[in-house]
Design an enzyme around this catalytic site. Structure first.
Site, short mmCIF file in Angstrom:
data_model
loop_
_atom_site.label_atom_id
_atom_site.label_comp_id
_atom_site.label_asym_id
_atom_site.label_seq_id
_atom_site.Cartn_x
_atom_site.Cartn_y
_atom_site.Cartn_z
N GLU A 83 -5.68 -7.83 -2.99
CA GLU A 83 -5.68 -8.46 -1.66
C GLU A 83 -5.59 -9.98 -1.73
O GLU A 83 -6.60 -10.67 -1.69
CB GLU A 83 -6.96 -8.06 -0.90
CG GLU A 83 -7.05 -8.64 0.49
CD GLU A 83 -8.37 -8.31 1.19
OE1 GLU A 83 -8.52 -8.72 2.34
OE2 GLU A 83 -9.24 -7.67 0.59
N LYS A 125 -3.34 -4.74 -0.29
CA LYS A 125 -3.87 -5.05 1.04
C LYS A 125 -3.37 -6.43 1.46
O LYS A 125 -4.09 -7.42 1.39
CB LYS A 125 -5.40 -5.00 1.03
CG LYS A 125 -5.99 -5.12 2.42
CD LYS A 125 -7.49 -4.93 2.43
CE LYS A 125 -8.02 -5.15 3.85
NZ LYS A 125 -9.46 -4.99 3.94
#
Length: 256
Positions: A83, A125
């Site tokens: 992420e 993500k």
């Protein structure tokens, strides 16, 4: 079950007032312990700021940290959620966001490969490719989908099984409409969601911490979950959405 394993953001010396993500020290032993306790995935959030440049140093630090974390997590049986959040802060155009996102993801996958991370065993993500929160022109869901998919097709190998988007301060409605637009055609990865704020905002406002509101809050959560479940199949309709779902949640310099 999974666990956030980073130790938060800290000022990055030598950068343009940027941050780096701490937590690699002792990560292997922590991951081994989390696995014993039942965890099967891990999460590590680092951020990149477009108004700060971003500097080459900050991008490299973010990518290298994510790659080391991913390799250590996999070595201990955990699926790493990768992420690098490109923050919404700024008044830049969607074209500028695309340029930065492509640069960041090129670095991330370069270092993931350098660290022998198994691409089939990670989830991404990312942020959606949108204009800066203070940009004068809003982009339509179709435009955001077009730019985001362009970035993903250019940078993300099809070996990666899933793209699980963060909402990054978008309203619940915006995040859902954008996800739905991305699923109007086939993608080489499963394109879905891993929001926090874009699932919880209406829920928290409905609940307000009061026992008598629990049932109504659960109903609100089911509505949001169903909407995004439909969106990741490309079948969502915004008809009947509440006013709360349309409220933006952008906070300048947001941290958690």
């Amino acid at each position: 079950p999974g666990i956030k394993v980073d130790k938060g953001l800290s000022p990055l010396p030598g950068s343009n007032n940027e941050s780096w993500c701490q937590g690699l020290d002792g990560l292997a032993s922590r991951c081994a312990e989390y696995y014993k306790q039942g965890a099967r995935f891990a999460k590590w959030r680092t951020v990149v700021s477009i108004p700060c440049g971003p500097s080459a140093l900050a991008v490299k630090e973010a990518a290298w940290g994510l790659a080391r974390y991913a390799a250590i997590s996999q070595d201990n049986g955990l699926v790493p959620i990768v992420e690098p959040e490109i923050l919404l802060d700024g008044d830049h155009s969607i074209e500028r966001t695309l340029e930065v996102a492509e640069n960041v993801w090129a670095e991330v996958f370069y270092y993931l490969a350098q660290n022998n991370v198994v691409f089939e065993g990670i989830l991404l993500k990312p942020s959606m490719v949108t204009p800066g929160a203070e940009h004068k022109q809003k982009a339509s869901p179709e435009t955001i989908a077009k730019f985001t998919l362009k970035m993903l097709h250019r940078r993300v190998p099809p070996a990666v099984p899933g793209i699980m988007f963060l909402s990054g301060g978008q309203s619940e409605l915006e995040a859902t409409l954008n996800l739905n637009a991305m699923n109007q055609g086939p993608n080489p990865w499963h394109v879905s969601f891993s929001y926090a704020r874009a699932l919880q905002n209406t829920v928290l406002k409905t609940w307000q911490g009061r026992p008598e509101n629990v049932e109504a809050a659960q109903e609100a959560l089911l509505v949001r979950a169903k909407a995004n479940s439909q969106a990741q199949l490309g079948r969502y309709s915004a008809e009947g959405e509440s006013e709360e779902a349309k409220e933006g949640m952008f906070q300048k310099g947001y941290t958690y």
